[in-house]
Design an enzyme around this catalytic site. Structure first.
Site, PDB file in Angstrom:
ATOM      1  N   THR A   1      31.553  11.879 -44.474  1.00  0.00           N
ATOM      2  CA  THR A   1      30.945  11.466 -43.206  1.00  0.00           C
ATOM      3  C   THR A   1      29.921  10.363 -43.440  1.00  0.00           C
ATOM      4  O   THR A   1      29.803   9.430 -42.641  1.00  0.00           O
ATOM      5  CB  THR A   1      30.306  12.688 -42.502  1.00  0.00           C
ATOM      6  OG1 THR A   1      31.356  13.596 -42.190  1.00  0.00           O
ATOM      7  CG2 THR A   1      29.562  12.315 -41.239  1.00  0.00           C
TER       8      THR A   1
ATOM      9  N   LEU B   1      21.206  11.048 -39.008  1.00  0.00           N
ATOM     10  CA  LEU B   1      21.023  12.486 -38.771  1.00  0.00           C
ATOM     11  C   LEU B   1      19.636  12.822 -38.220  1.00  0.00           C
ATOM     12  O   LEU B   1      19.094  13.889 -38.483  1.00  0.00           O
ATOM     13  CB  LEU B   1      21.306  13.299 -40.049  1.00  0.00           C
ATOM     14  CG  LEU B   1      22.663  13.056 -40.716  1.00  0.00           C
ATOM     15  CD1 LEU B   1      22.810  13.901 -41.977  1.00  0.00           C
ATOM     16  CD2 LEU B   1      23.810  13.374 -39.746  1.00  0.00           C
TER      17      LEU B   1
ATOM     18  N   SER C   1      35.212   7.956 -35.245  1.00  0.00           N
ATOM     19  CA  SER C   1      34.893   9.118 -34.394  1.00  0.00           C
ATOM     20  C   SER C   1      33.765   8.787 -33.425  1.00  0.00           C
ATOM     21  O   SER C   1      33.175   9.691 -32.833  1.00  0.00           O
ATOM     22  CB  SER C   1      34.504  10.317 -35.264  1.00  0.00           C
ATOM     23  OG  SER C   1      33.297  10.067 -35.944  1.00  0.00           O
TER      24      SER C   1
ATOM     25  N   GLU D   1       2.379  42.805 -30.044  1.00  0.00           N
ATOM     26  CA  GLU D   1       1.846  44.136 -29.753  1.00  0.00           C
ATOM     27  C   GLU D   1       0.328  44.077 -29.625  1.00  0.00           C
ATOM     28  O   GLU D   1      -0.273  44.629 -28.699  1.00  0.00           O
ATOM     29  CB  GLU D   1       2.211  45.127 -30.869  1.00  0.00           C
ATOM     30  CG  GLU D   1       3.709  45.277 -31.133  1.00  0.00           C
ATOM     31  CD  GLU D   1       4.256  44.294 -32.170  1.00  0.00           C
ATOM     32  OE1 GLU D   1       3.855  43.108 -32.131  1.00  0.00           O
ATOM     33  OE2 GLU D   1       5.080  44.699 -32.990  1.00  0.00           O
TER      34      GLU D   1
ATOM     35  N   CYS E   1       0.788  46.019 -37.083  1.00  0.00           N
ATOM     36  CA  CYS E   1       0.686  46.350 -35.660  1.00  0.00           C
ATOM     37  C   CYS E   1       0.696  47.858 -35.448  1.00  0.00           C
ATOM     38  O   CYS E   1       0.124  48.354 -34.475  1.00  0.00           O
ATOM     39  CB  CYS E   1       1.843  45.713 -34.887  1.00  0.00           C
ATOM     40  SG  CYS E   1       1.651  43.932 -34.770  1.00  0.00           S
TER      41      CYS E   1
END
Ligand SMILES: NC(=O)c1ccc[n+]([C@@H]2O[C@H](COP(=O)([O-])OP(=O)(O)OC[C@H]3O[C@@H](n4cnc5c(N)ncnc54)[C@H](OP(=O)(O)O)[C@@H]3O)[C@@H](O)[C@H]2O)c1
Length: 401
Positions: A206, A214, A178, A55, A91
Site C-alpha cells: 500500500t 495515514l 484505489s 463510583e 473503589c
C-alpha cells in the site's frame, strides 16, 4: 429490586460512561448511579485519565445519609486493588465505607488485577452484588469497552480491519489504483475511526501503490479527541520501504516499522537514521500477525486500525487475529481487479468467518458494514471463567489507573 429496574439504571450507567470517551483511555469508560427506593440519589462518571473513578464521583455527589442502604449501579466491576501506577484508591473501599447496601454491575473487570476480586471484597463486607450484563447474547456492557476488554482479557491490542471496496469485492483495479473507491463522506467516517485508534497499519504494498500519510483528516471544527494522533505502522519484512516515501520523509519520527529477521542491517540503519522506530517481528515469507501484535503491544499500542491492502487484511483474517471488521461498499464495479480478501481456508459455509453486533449504515453513497468477530464476547467471558477457576494463583499488574 426487579430486573427491569436494574436494566434501566444500568443502561443509564452506559450513557454516563460514554461521556468519558476519548479522555479516559487507557482506562475504561465507566458510569455509576446511586438509587434508593427507586429514586436517583446521585450519578457520576470517570471524566479523565487519572481523575476520580465513576463510583467515587457518584458517591462524592451524594448526600451521605441517602447513600446508606442504597444500590449502586456501575457498568463495570469496581476496582479493589492498589498498585504503584494506579492513581486512584480502590473503589470497593469507598463503597463499603459509604454503607451501600447492594451493587449491580454490567460485567466483571477482565483486568488481571481485578477479575472478580472487586465483587468478593464487597461480598465479604456483606454487600449483595449482582452481575446483570454478561448473559445477553450481544452485551452492550462488554462492547462499550471493547478495546479495554480485549487488551485486558486477550493480552493483545484490539484489531479493527477496514476496507473500501467495490460491489464486486475489489479494493483496487488490476493496476493497483484505489483512489478513490468511496466518496468523501465515507472517507471522513473512516478518518473518525482512525482517530479512535492508537495506530493505523498498512502493508508495504500500500505504501508503494498509494504513498499515504495515514494522518487523521476531519472537517474543520470537528473535535479530534484529546488522544494523541494515531501512529502509522507499516509491515515490511525486508525493509524495502522507500526512503523517499511520504511516511518516512514527513512522519519518520512517528513511524513504527515492523521488519522481519532477514531485513538487511544497512537498510534498517538508514531508516533509523530518519527517526523511524523499528520493531522486530517474526515470520518468514510474511510477518506473523501474532508477532506483529506482540511488538505493537510492547510499544504501547492498544488498538490498531488495519487499512490493508489485500494481503495484510487476508493475513490477519487467516490468523483469526481481528476483533472488528468494517467494510465500505461503494456502488461501483471494478470487474477484474484486486480481491479485497484472499484465501481464508474456509472449506464449508459452516467454517465461514462470522460476525456479531452487526450494523449496516448508509454513509453518502456507500453501504457500510461493521461487526465484531463472532465469538469475541465468548472469548472474553471464557477468560473470566478460567480465572475464576484459577483465582488462587493471582495475576499480573493492573492498568486501570
Ligand atoms: N480500498 C482500500 O480500502 C485499500 C486500502 C489499502 C490499500 N488498497 C490498495 O491495495 C493495494 C495494495 O495491496 P497489496 O495486497 O498489494 O499490498 P499490502 O497488503 O498493502 O502489502 C503487502 C505487503 O506487505 C508485506 N507483508 C508483511 N507481512 C505480511 C503478511 N503476513 N502477509 C502479507 N503481506 C505481508 C509484504 O511485503 P514484504 O514481503 O516486502 O514484507 C507484502 O508484499 C494497492 O493497490 C492499494 O491502493 C486499497
Amino acid at each position: 429490586m426487579c430486573r427491569d429496574q436494574d436494566d434501566r439504571w444500568l443502561a443509564r450507567t452506559l450513557e454516563l460512561a460514554r461521556q468519558g470517551a476519548g479522555r479516559v483511555e487507557p482506562n475504561p469508560r465507566v458510569g455509576a448511579v446511586i438509587v434508593k427506593a427507586g429514586e436517583l440519589v446521585a450519578s457520576g462518571f470517570h471524566r479523565n485519565y487519572g481523575s476520580l473513578h465513576a463510583e467515587r464521583a457518584a458517591l462524592s455527589a451524594a448526600e451521605p445519609d441517602l447513600v446508606r442502604g442504597a444500590t449502586l449501579y456501575c457498568n463495570l466491576e469496581p476496582c479493589s486493588h492498589r498498585s504503584p501506577r494506579k492513581k486512584q484508591p480502590p473503589c470497593t473501599e469507598a463503597i463499603i465505607a459509604a454503607g451501600i447496601g447492594r451493587v449491580v454491575i454490567g460485567h466483571r473487570d477482565p483486568n488481571p488485577a481485578v477479575r472478580g476480586e472487586g465483587i468478593r471484597a464487597l461480598e465479604r463486607a456483606g454487600i449483595t452484588v449482582d452481575v446483570r450484563g454478561e448473559d445477553a447474547d450481544e452485551s452492550p456492557f462488554l462492547r462499550e469497552n471493547e478495546v479495554f476488554n480485549t487488551v485486558m482479557a486477550l493480552g493483545r491490542p484490539f484489531v479493527h480491519l477496514k476496507a473500501a471496496i467495490s460491489l464486486d469485492g475489489r479494493l483496487a483495479t488490476t493496476g493497483g489504483d484505489s483512489r478513490w473507491i468511496t466518496d468523501g463522506e465515507a472517507r471522513t467516517a473512516a478518518h473518525r475511526l482512525r482517530a479512535e485508534s492508537d495506530a493505523v497499519l498498512v502493508g508495504r504494498g500500500t505504501v508503494e501503490a498509494d504513498d499515504p500519510l495515514l494522518t487523521v483528516r476531519l472537517p474543520a471544527g470537528e473535535v479530534q479527541g484529546s488522544s494523541p494522533a494515531p501512529r502509522p505502522v507499516v509491515l515490511d519484512s525486508l525493509a524495502r520501504i522507500s526512503l523517499e516515501s511520504r511516511l518516512v520523509r514527513e512522519r519518520g519520527n512517528e513511524l513504527l516499522l515492523c521488519l522481519g529477521p532477514d531485513a538487511p542491517e544497512r537498510r534498517r540503519a538508514a531508516l533509523e537514521a530518519r527517526g523511524v522506530t523499528v520493531l522486530e517481528a517474526e515470520g518468514v515469507g510474511g510477518l506473523d500477525p501474532a508477532s506483529v501484535l506482540k511488538c505493537l503491544g510492547t510499544a504501547g499500542i492498544r488498538s490498531v486500525f488495519v487499512e490493508g491492502g489485500a494481503q495484510i487484511l487476508t493475513a490477519f483474517l487467516r490468523a483469526r487475529l481481528y476483533d472488528r471488521l468494517s467494510l465500505y461498499f461503494a456502488p461501483i464495479l471494478l470487474g477484474r481487479g484486486r480481491e479485497a480478501v484472499g484465501d481464508l481456508s474456509v472449506a464449508t459455509v459452516v467454517q465461514a468467518l462470522n460476525f456479531e453486533s452487526v450494523r449496516w449504515e448508509t454513509i453518502g453513497r456507500q453501504q457500510c458494514f461493521t461487526g465484531l468477530r463472532a465469538g469475541w464476547q465468548e472469548e472474553i467471558l471464557g477468560v473470566l471463567r478460567e480465572s475464576e477457576r484459577e483465582r488462587t494463583k493471582g495475576g499480573p499488574q493492573c492498568s486501570r489507573d
